[in-house]
Design an enzyme around this catalytic site. Sequence first.
Site, PDB file in Angstrom:
ATOM      1  NE  ARG A   1      -6.174   7.385  12.572  1.00  0.00           N
ATOM      2  CZ  ARG A   1      -4.826   7.854  12.179  1.00  0.00           C
ATOM      3  NH1 ARG A   1      -4.093   6.916  11.531  1.00  0.00           N
ATOM      4  NH2 ARG A   1      -4.206   9.018  12.214  1.00  0.00           N
TER       5      ARG A   1
ATOM      6  CD  GLN B   1     -13.255   9.284   7.180  1.00  0.00           C
ATOM      7  OE1 GLN B   1     -14.202   9.428   6.515  1.00  0.00           O
ATOM      8  NE2 GLN B   1     -12.097   8.772   6.722  1.00  0.00           N
TER       9      GLN B   1
ATOM     10  CG  ASP C   1      -9.347  11.781  13.235  1.00  0.00           C
ATOM     11  OD1 ASP C   1      -8.516  12.320  14.301  1.00  0.00           O
ATOM     12  OD2 ASP C   1      -8.762  11.018  12.392  1.00  0.00           O
TER      13      ASP C   1
ATOM     14  CB  SER D   1      -7.695  13.873  10.476  1.00  0.00           C
ATOM     15  OG  SER D   1      -7.367  12.381  10.371  1.00  0.00           O
TER      16      SER D   1
ATOM     17  CE1 TYR E   1      -2.207   6.520  14.061  1.00  0.00           C
ATOM     18  CE2 TYR E   1      -4.249   5.096  14.656  1.00  0.00           C
ATOM     19  CZ  TYR E   1      -3.657   6.378  14.890  1.00  0.00           C
ATOM     20  OH  TYR E   1      -4.343   7.526  15.404  1.00  0.00           O
TER      21      TYR E   1
HETATM   22  P1  NAD Z   1       0.586   9.302  11.311  1.00  0.00           P
HETATM   23  O1  NAD Z   1       0.528  10.430  11.769  1.00  0.00           O
HETATM   24  O2  NAD Z   1       0.371   7.914  12.512  1.00  0.00           O
HETATM   25  O3  NAD Z   1       2.137   8.832  10.460  1.00  0.00           O
HETATM   26  C1  NAD Z   1       2.429   9.504   9.477  1.00  0.00           C
HETATM   27  C2  NAD Z   1       2.770   8.763   8.387  1.00  0.00           C
HETATM   28  O4  NAD Z   1       4.123   8.158   8.854  1.00  0.00           O
HETATM   29  C3  NAD Z   1       1.964   7.461   8.219  1.00  0.00           C
HETATM   30  O5  NAD Z   1       1.468   7.421   6.943  1.00  0.00           O
HETATM   31  C4  NAD Z   1       2.942   6.374   8.383  1.00  0.00           C
HETATM   32  O6  NAD Z   1       2.684   5.022   7.606  1.00  0.00           O
HETATM   33  C5  NAD Z   1       4.224   7.044   8.185  1.00  0.00           C
HETATM   34  N1  NAD Z   1       5.317   6.223   8.722  1.00  0.00           N
HETATM   35  C6  NAD Z   1       5.584   5.472   9.899  1.00  0.00           C
HETATM   36  N2  NAD Z   1       6.773   4.967   9.981  1.00  0.00           N
HETATM   37  C7  NAD Z   1       7.300   5.258   8.950  1.00  0.00           C
HETATM   38  C8  NAD Z   1       8.627   4.992   8.371  1.00  0.00           C
HETATM   39  N3  NAD Z   1       9.342   4.453   9.147  1.00  0.00           N
HETATM   40  N4  NAD Z   1       9.262   5.356   7.270  1.00  0.00           N
HETATM   41  C9  NAD Z   1       8.319   6.269   6.493  1.00  0.00           C
HETATM   42  N5  NAD Z   1       6.864   6.283   6.811  1.00  0.00           N
HETATM   43  C10 NAD Z   1       6.554   5.934   8.046  1.00  0.00           C
HETATM   44  O7  NAD Z   1      -0.282   8.885  10.366  1.00  0.00           O
HETATM   45  P2  NAD Z   1      -1.809   9.731  10.157  1.00  0.00           P
HETATM   46  O8  NAD Z   1      -1.607  10.788   9.397  1.00  0.00           O
HETATM   47  O9  NAD Z   1      -2.510   9.649  11.464  1.00  0.00           O
HETATM   48  O10 NAD Z   1      -2.617   9.085   8.863  1.00  0.00           O
HETATM   49  C11 NAD Z   1      -2.027   7.266   8.593  1.00  0.00           C
HETATM   50  C12 NAD Z   1      -3.340   6.728   7.920  1.00  0.00           C
HETATM   51  O11 NAD Z   1      -4.724   6.852   8.565  1.00  0.00           O
HETATM   52  C13 NAD Z   1      -4.055   7.566   6.386  1.00  0.00           C
HETATM   53  O12 NAD Z   1      -4.081   6.257   5.565  1.00  0.00           O
HETATM   54  C14 NAD Z   1      -5.096   8.148   7.010  1.00  0.00           C
HETATM   55  O13 NAD Z   1      -5.729   8.567   5.813  1.00  0.00           O
HETATM   56  C15 NAD Z   1      -5.653   7.202   7.873  1.00  0.00           C
HETATM   57  N6  NAD Z   1      -6.834   7.768   8.524  1.00  0.00           N
HETATM   58  C16 NAD Z   1      -8.307   7.353   8.690  1.00  0.00           C
HETATM   59  C17 NAD Z   1      -9.088   7.919   9.586  1.00  0.00           C
HETATM   60  C18 NAD Z   1     -10.514   7.527   9.609  1.00  0.00           C
HETATM   61  O14 NAD Z   1     -10.599   6.762   8.704  1.00  0.00           O
HETATM   62  N7  NAD Z   1     -11.531   8.003  10.438  1.00  0.00           N
HETATM   63  C19 NAD Z   1      -8.551   9.270  10.280  1.00  0.00           C
HETATM   64  C20 NAD Z   1      -7.288   9.503  10.106  1.00  0.00           C
HETATM   65  C21 NAD Z   1      -6.415   8.969   9.442  1.00  0.00           C
END
Ligand code: NAD
Length: 376
Positions: free
Chosen positions: A121, A126, A129, A132, A229
Amino acid sequence: MKIAVLKETAAGETRCAAIPETVKKFTTLGAEVAVERGAGEAASVADTEFETAGATIGSRSDVLKGADAILCVTGPEPASLKGARKDALLAGALDPARRRDVIDGYAKAGLEALAMEWMPRITRAQSMDILSSQSNLAGYKAVVEAADTFGRAFPMMMTAAGTISPAKVFVMGVGVAGLQAIATAKRLGAQVSATDVRSATREQILSLGAKPIFVESVAGIEGEGTGGYATEMSAEYQKAQAELVSGHIAKQDIVITTALIPGKPAPRLIRDAQLATMRPGSVVVDMAADAGGNVEGTIAGKNVEKHGVTIIGAGNLARSLPADASALFARNLYNFLSAFWDADKKAVVLPDDDEIVQGVRLTRGGKVVNERLAAA
Ligand code: NAD
């Protein structure tokens, strides 16, 4: 370089690893693209469209014959890949955490397996990915499914026969899927609230016009955590979160849960006793169903009713939008491979010291080489 695009064979898979646009781009780079007959059918792409874009169409053995790279969505059985060059690249959603035996099979076959879901990430990656791109579509579809199942309307309606109040939607987990779920529910006119353990999401919830509901008594995860994460929360946090949810959930019509923790079962966010406090007719969509579920009683791939509440155990929702899901997935693959295109060799060259390559490369030269797999 010959690139083979497979027709997916996994049960329920509707997507395709290429679209005519990416075929055209690969051929412009100087690659030869061979698409297995019918590969785009479920995603509404005809063989003739691939042909027009510059691909040849053939049987699986035709397209694999002498292939230097194989593109797929779901990782195929190793035995079905005979005919490709011995050290050919295999790129797709290979699910290495759950399909170790298949990965070992790729190693045995001499293939260089590249798991797109282990893309680091980082900003540079990006556009590559798949987590995403597919989660975004899934977040949208979760809300559409909830609206379809719900026996009431989402928006407020003032009619001559009286007023219909807006649906109340609560999104738990505000990652990529959760953000799109909030945006979609807002567009449909619902009153939306959302929660997460990462404090950075508070601003994002507000910017979408939704209400943040956060545990205030115990600190959550500050900053972006490990690569964005979440991790498992302390018992103290979990207790405070359960109390918060109990107070909020009884007033909600729709709950969308998306919470995931990499390498761990999904955190349990809603207990049966909490479901029992919701109004009959309410709908819960558990997007973490495949990872064990955020909701007690969830069954992956099924709808179950508990206390008059429908729990939708959402499977892979991106598969229900095959045209868009394929387009984004195919572009992710193109963005990845073209980033490592060597114009002189007219081939993809993956440098060993690159963070992206180290993240996604699972097997090479007959061995499993990925650190995460070796550690497991
Ligand atoms: P994910 O699918 O791993 O999890 C979904 C969400 O569930 C997350 O926001 C996590 O914080 C939340 N979560 C976990 N445990 C929880 C709990 N007990 N109670 C409530 N919520 C809980 O996450 P995701 O969709 O893959 O994305 C997470 C972050 O990563 C985001 O901020 C996203 O913008 C970032 N991201 C960055 C890149 C990059 O820079 N290339 C790519 C993808 C995602």
